[in-house]
Design a protein around this motif. Structure first.
Motif, PDB file in Angstrom:
ATOM      1  N   THR A   1       0.818  -1.216   0.000  1.00  0.00           N
ATOM      2  CA  THR A   1       0.000   0.000   0.000  1.00  0.00           C
ATOM      3  C   THR A   1       0.850   1.264   0.000  1.00  0.00           C
ATOM      4  OG1 THR A   1      -0.195   0.070   2.421  1.00  0.00           O
ATOM      5  CG2 THR A   1      -1.869  -1.175   1.213  1.00  0.00           C
TER       6      THR A   1
ATOM      7  N   CYS B   1       3.751   1.565  -1.666  1.00  0.00           N
ATOM      8  CA  CYS B   1       4.383   1.679  -2.984  1.00  0.00           C
ATOM      9  C   CYS B   1       3.356   2.084  -4.036  1.00  0.00           C
ATOM     10  CB  CYS B   1       5.038   0.360  -3.374  1.00  0.00           C
ATOM     11  SG  CYS B   1       6.312  -0.181  -2.236  1.00  0.00           S
ATOM     12  N   ARG B   2       3.030   3.340  -4.076  1.00  0.00           N
ATOM     13  CA  ARG B   2       2.073   3.841  -5.061  1.00  0.00           C
ATOM     14  C   ARG B   2       2.799   4.673  -6.104  1.00  0.00           C
ATOM     15  NH1 ARG B   2      -2.854   5.709  -1.142  1.00  0.00           N
ATOM     16  NH2 ARG B   2      -3.515   3.604  -0.634  1.00  0.00           N
ATOM     17  N   GLY B   3       2.237   4.698  -7.254  1.00  0.00           N
ATOM     18  CA  GLY B   3       2.801   5.502  -8.321  1.00  0.00           C
ATOM     19  C   GLY B   3       3.774   4.720  -9.180  1.00  0.00           C
TER      20      GLY B   3
ATOM     21  N   TYR C   1       7.461   3.533  -8.036  1.00  0.00           N
ATOM     22  CA  TYR C   1       7.652   2.425  -7.102  1.00  0.00           C
ATOM     23  C   TYR C   1       7.131   1.102  -7.647  1.00  0.00           C
ATOM     24  CZ  TYR C   1       8.370   6.415  -4.076  1.00  0.00           C
ATOM     25  OH  TYR C   1       8.816   7.584  -3.550  1.00  0.00           O
ATOM     26  N   ALA C   2       7.007   0.998  -8.969  1.00  0.00           N
ATOM     27  CA  ALA C   2       6.460  -0.212  -9.584  1.00  0.00           C
ATOM     28  C   ALA C   2       7.317  -1.439  -9.269  1.00  0.00           C
ATOM     29  CB  ALA C   2       6.321  -0.031 -11.085  1.00  0.00           C
TER      30      ALA C   2
ATOM     31  N   ARG D   1       6.852  -2.367  -5.619  1.00  0.00           N
ATOM     32  CA  ARG D   1       5.517  -2.932  -5.423  1.00  0.00           C
ATOM     33  C   ARG D   1       5.466  -4.385  -5.899  1.00  0.00           C
ATOM     34  NH1 ARG D   1       2.793   0.900  -7.566  1.00  0.00           N
ATOM     35  NH2 ARG D   1       2.940   0.103  -9.679  1.00  0.00           N
TER      36      ARG D   1
ATOM     37  N   TRP E   1      -5.123  -5.115  -0.123  1.00  0.00           N
ATOM     38  CA  TRP E   1      -6.079  -4.045  -0.376  1.00  0.00           C
ATOM     39  C   TRP E   1      -6.161  -3.147   0.758  1.00  0.00           C
ATOM     40  CZ3 TRP E   1      -7.099  -9.192  -1.054  1.00  0.00           C
ATOM     41  CH2 TRP E   1      -7.611  -9.865   0.014  1.00  0.00           C
TER      42      TRP E   1
END
Length: 79
Positions: A42, A44-46, A49-50, A53, A79
């Motif tokens: 959660t 690692c957004r954007g 940070y793929a 993630r 989630w």
């Protein structure tokens, strides 16, 4: 007709320890690690940070595999 109370009843720590001792150590470790990896996913957004993630999702999948072998209801989600 019965009315079910929605007030949570606290479990004494001695009872929680007894319940916890019934679960094998590697399952407890996998459950704890799965929670950490689900939290890290959660964070690692954007698009930057793929890679991080995907790494965390892979770790989460490995821990979930251990948990599912013990109890399918214990699988953690990202989630």
């Amino acid at each position: 007709m019965f009315r079910v109370s929605t007030i949570p009843i606290p479990i004494p720590s001695a009872v929680a320890d007894l319940i916890g001792r019934q679960i094998p150590q590697h399952i407890r470790d996998a459950a704890e690690a799965a929670e950490v990896h689900a939290y890290n996913v959660t964070i690692c957004r954007g698009p930057r940070y793929a890679v991080a993630r995907e790494y965390e999702l892979g770790n989460l999948a490995r821990k979930n595999k251990i948990l599912a072998a013990y109890d399918p209801a214990a699988v953690r989600g990202a989630w």
